[in-house]
Design an enzyme around this catalytic site. Sequence first.
Site, PDB file in Angstrom:
ATOM      1  N   SER A 109      30.826  44.142  40.167  1.00  0.00           N
ATOM      2  CA  SER A 109      31.178  45.521  39.823  1.00  0.00           C
ATOM      3  C   SER A 109      29.914  46.352  39.566  1.00  0.00           C
ATOM      4  O   SER A 109      29.127  46.589  40.493  1.00  0.00           O
ATOM      5  CB  SER A 109      32.126  45.517  38.612  1.00  0.00           C
ATOM      6  OG  SER A 109      32.759  46.756  38.465  1.00  0.00           O
ATOM      7  N   ASP A 223      42.587  45.340  44.116  1.00  0.00           N
ATOM      8  CA  ASP A 223      41.638  45.862  43.137  1.00  0.00           C
ATOM      9  C   ASP A 223      41.783  47.377  43.051  1.00  0.00           C
ATOM     10  O   ASP A 223      41.482  48.102  44.003  1.00  0.00           O
ATOM     11  CB  ASP A 223      40.214  45.484  43.564  1.00  0.00           C
ATOM     12  CG  ASP A 223      39.166  45.830  42.513  1.00  0.00           C
ATOM     13  OD1 ASP A 223      39.454  46.618  41.598  1.00  0.00           O
ATOM     14  OD2 ASP A 223      38.035  45.304  42.632  1.00  0.00           O
ATOM     15  N   HIS A 253      40.563  42.987  40.007  1.00  0.00           N
ATOM     16  CA  HIS A 253      39.144  43.348  40.016  1.00  0.00           C
ATOM     17  C   HIS A 253      38.204  42.185  39.723  1.00  0.00           C
ATOM     18  O   HIS A 253      37.196  42.013  40.406  1.00  0.00           O
ATOM     19  CB  HIS A 253      38.897  44.482  39.021  1.00  0.00           C
ATOM     20  CG  HIS A 253      37.481  44.944  38.993  1.00  0.00           C
ATOM     21  ND1 HIS A 253      36.834  45.413  40.115  1.00  0.00           N
ATOM     22  CD2 HIS A 253      36.569  45.008  37.979  1.00  0.00           C
ATOM     23  CE1 HIS A 253      35.598  45.763  39.798  1.00  0.00           C
ATOM     24  NE2 HIS A 253      35.412  45.516  38.518  1.00  0.00           N
TER      25      HIS A 253
END
Length: 280
Positions: A109, A223, A253
């Site tokens: 991320s 996600d 995610h």
Amino acid sequence: MGDDESDFIRNADNQKIYVRSWVPSCDPVAVLYITHGVGEYGGRYEQLGVYLRDNNIAVHTQDFVGHGKSDGDRVHIDDFQIYVRDVVQHIELLKAKYTNIPVFLMGHSMGGIVSTLFAIQRPELINGVVFSAPALLLGAGTFTRGLVRAVAYFVPQLVVRKSDPSVLTRDPDEIRNYMEDPLIWRGGLKAGWVTAIFDAQLQVANGVSAIKLPFITLHGTADTMVDISSSQFLMENTQSEDKTFERFEDGRHKLLVDLDRERFKQVILDWLNKHITSSQ
């Protein structure tokens, strides 16, 4: 089995940065350096660290400034280059220790942005990159970005977005674990930090075509925090000839704590083992 270690190092701003590792008892065949996501910290990757350690790969990580046990204003930064700088510092220290084995970088991320900037700026330090849902694309329109920048100019600490932990995983036990972890920042994203990530994403857009390193990107199709198009962007805009896109059907995610976590770990191990051999 092996050793699990933790310590502090000082960054260029004399801040204490908490570092930790999972190292096999015998000589490792490679190093994986993990860069974590926003609001979390390096220790959230323990299950991957232990898994790879038990497969003879040394895993190292740090809590980014403002995260976990490291110094700094909680989840606030003026420039993502500070994160990159601190990772470069730590990896240079590790390369002095591990002189004859390949070093790989992993970014989840927000850590995916840091890892991408690292791969653009300091590719000579690593042998490849593992991306997990890298947050590389601007998720807001021009008007929204301008509004957040204006807010950040006057009130950089103002929280402009909060997230729902259910976007991370379908596993209710993992959601509960996340909510009960005292080191997790759940106060939301501040305007100053959001502006910094906008700037970092623009830097990625301008520099990603320079990346030639081998990489794999892993992304869940469900996600909703970072759209899967971010991984597709990497596939389409880098010069790397050795690149792999691994999709996880219905995955959310953070795949490491989602229902298909065992496959996630195995895919990473298989990719690392393949590239350890090709690096020798």
